[in-house]
Design an enzyme around this catalytic site. Structure first.
Site, short mmCIF file in Angstrom:
data_model
loop_
_atom_site.label_atom_id
_atom_site.label_comp_id
_atom_site.label_asym_id
_atom_site.label_seq_id
_atom_site.Cartn_x
_atom_site.Cartn_y
_atom_site.Cartn_z
N GLY A 139 0.81 -1.21 0.00
CA GLY A 139 0.00 0.00 0.00
C GLY A 139 0.84 1.26 0.00
O GLY A 139 2.07 1.21 -0.13
N ASP A 153 -6.75 -2.22 -4.83
CA ASP A 153 -7.10 -2.46 -3.43
C ASP A 153 -8.60 -2.39 -3.22
O ASP A 153 -9.19 -3.22 -2.51
CB ASP A 153 -6.36 -1.48 -2.51
CG ASP A 153 -6.54 -0.03 -2.89
OD1 ASP A 153 -7.00 0.28 -4.02
OD2 ASP A 153 -6.22 0.85 -2.05
#
Length: 245
Positions: free
Chosen positions: A9, A100
């Site tokens: 991330g 995501d």
């Protein structure tokens, strides 16, 4: 040889073994893969197949893929698809929909219920999925942490962290915490109400991400799923054809 899941991330690197259609025990390092010491990289697992999701910068993603390719026989990178495993994306161009967010939808699709998903990380992302797997779009905003950091960058006298939530705060740090957390909560709650009007019933609220725990006391019946993206990556992985070789 084992298969592993990796989620790179903007602020954390997370990984877990693939266990059936879910992620196993999750390990995480904050501040992104660029902050990992050499010893940590050397301690990464090895195995047969690494399944990878990344929303990080291309250079950082490439560096992590180089590490994984040296430790696994196969490396597979998840990409957003318009129609996959029962989920149909609302975006006209699926490549513009963050992987995501896509994987979070895959993780909950098997429930067969309408869900509003809020991811609280560097950004605050909100997505609406109906019981039939149709994505109805969503929103992207700054997360409370990013709001605080942006305010501090423009006005250094405003602290970038600290304070407690209060409906009407009488201290600057508390007022900042209340305003930034409250803004996120308000956007989530409005999205849920609007989602209910669109679908005819209030969707279940599910939250994930590193900033989610701070908002949970303000969100009533919200369900916290900390490994949601990795669980979605697991579901993506089990629908892939077997690796050759």
């Amino acid at each position: 040889m084992s298969d592993w899941l990796f989620d790179l991330g903007n602020s954390r690197f997370k990984f877990a073994p693939l266990q059936g259609v879910r992620a196993g025990d999750v390990q995480a390092w904050p501040h992104g893969a660029e902050a990992m010491p050499v010893a940590a990289l050397e301690a990464l697992p090895s195995g047969d197949t690494a399944y990878v999701a990344s929303v990080a910068a291309p250079s950082l993603t490439a560096a992590m893929l180089d590490v994984l390719q040296a430790r696994f026989r196969h490396v597979r990178v998840a990409r957003t698809e318009a129609d996959y495993a029962g989920v149909r994306i609302a975006y006209a161009d699926p490549t513009r929909f963050g992987v995501d967010r896509y994987l979070a939808l895959l993780a909950v699709a098997a429930r067969g219920q309408a869900v509003l998903i809020a991811g609280v990380g560097t950004a605050l992302t909100i997505d609406l999925l109906d019981a039939d797997g149709q994505h109805h779009g969503g929103r992207i905003s700054a997360s409370p942490t990013t709001m605080r950091e942006a305010l501090h960058a423009r006005a250094v006298q405003l602290p970038a962290a600290g304070g407690d939530y209060s409906e009407f705060a009488n201290d600057t740090a508390d007022a900042l915490a209340s305003g930034c957390d409250g803004a996120a909560v308000a956007l989530i709650e409005r999205s849920r109400v609007q989602g209910g009007e669109r679908l005819g019933a209030l969707p279940h609220l599910l939250v994930h991400g590193g900033g989610a725990p701070a908002l949970l006391p303000l969100l009533g019946d919200a369900e916290f799923q900390p490994a949601l993206v990795l669980d979605g990556l697991a579901r993506w992985a089990v629908h892939q054809p077997p690796s050759a070789g």
